[in-house]
Design an enzyme around this catalytic site. Structure first.
Site, PDB file in Angstrom:
ATOM      1  N   SER A 134       0.797  -1.220   0.000  1.00  0.00           N
ATOM      2  CA  SER A 134       0.000   0.000   0.000  1.00  0.00           C
ATOM      3  C   SER A 134       0.835   1.279   0.000  1.00  0.00           C
ATOM      4  O   SER A 134       2.057   1.247  -0.071  1.00  0.00           O
ATOM      5  CB  SER A 134      -0.955   0.032   1.196  1.00  0.00           C
ATOM      6  OG  SER A 134      -0.229   0.200   2.402  1.00  0.00           O
TER       7      SER A 134
ATOM      8  N   TYR B 158      -3.293   0.513  -2.942  1.00  0.00           N
ATOM      9  CA  TYR B 158      -4.420   1.042  -2.181  1.00  0.00           C
ATOM     10  C   TYR B 158      -3.884   1.927  -1.056  1.00  0.00           C
ATOM     11  O   TYR B 158      -2.714   1.859  -0.689  1.00  0.00           O
ATOM     12  CB  TYR B 158      -5.291  -0.091  -1.629  1.00  0.00           C
ATOM     13  CG  TYR B 158      -4.568  -0.985  -0.655  1.00  0.00           C
ATOM     14  CD1 TYR B 158      -4.647  -0.752   0.716  1.00  0.00           C
ATOM     15  CD2 TYR B 158      -3.791  -2.043  -1.110  1.00  0.00           C
ATOM     16  CE1 TYR B 158      -3.964  -1.565   1.611  1.00  0.00           C
ATOM     17  CE2 TYR B 158      -3.106  -2.859  -0.217  1.00  0.00           C
ATOM     18  CZ  TYR B 158      -3.200  -2.618   1.129  1.00  0.00           C
ATOM     19  OH  TYR B 158      -2.520  -3.414   2.015  1.00  0.00           O
TER      20      TYR B 158
END
Length: 124
Positions: A25, A58
């Protein structure tokens, strides 16, 4: 027809950390996320201005007002602390929505404080 359009962008943020030994991430200062309209766990594209690398991952929220921009996991191999990046979120919408929607564009200072927030980009 569904179009994929710019939803929000953090422009020229400075990478503060790259943590290879993390699940994955990008960690982004919560204040910057909110300014750009980017949500926790939302898919984003990251473009490294220094080396041209492009990747998708993300978002996880970082400490508010910390200025943190940290690429985690495998993405840490593609950036270096100090690199300038553009963080882009997209949204799918129909043509009517797309014509009316104004993305949030957050321009950054070198210290990852907000320089300006606009709802459009113009090359004029």
């Amino acid at each position: 027809m569904i179009l994929t359009m710019l939803k929000g962008k953090i422009h020229r943020a400075t990478v503060t950390q790259a943590e290879l030994n993390y699940v994955g991430s990008i960690t982004i200062d919560k204040t910057l996320m909110e300014a750009a309209g980017i949500l926790e766990n939302e898919k984003v594209q990251i473009v490294d201005i220094n080396n041209g690398a492009r990747l998708e991952t993300y978002v996880i929220p970082g400490k508010r007002e910390s200025g943190v921009i940290c690429l985690n996991g495998a993405a840490a191999r593609l950036v270096q602390p100090g690199d300038k990046v553009i963080i882009i979120a997209y949204a799918q919408m129909n043509e009517d929505e797309a014509r009316k929607y104004k993305p949030s564009v957050v321009f950054m200072n070198d210290d990852n404080t907000i320089k300006e927030i606009t709802n459009y980009e113009s090359n004029e």
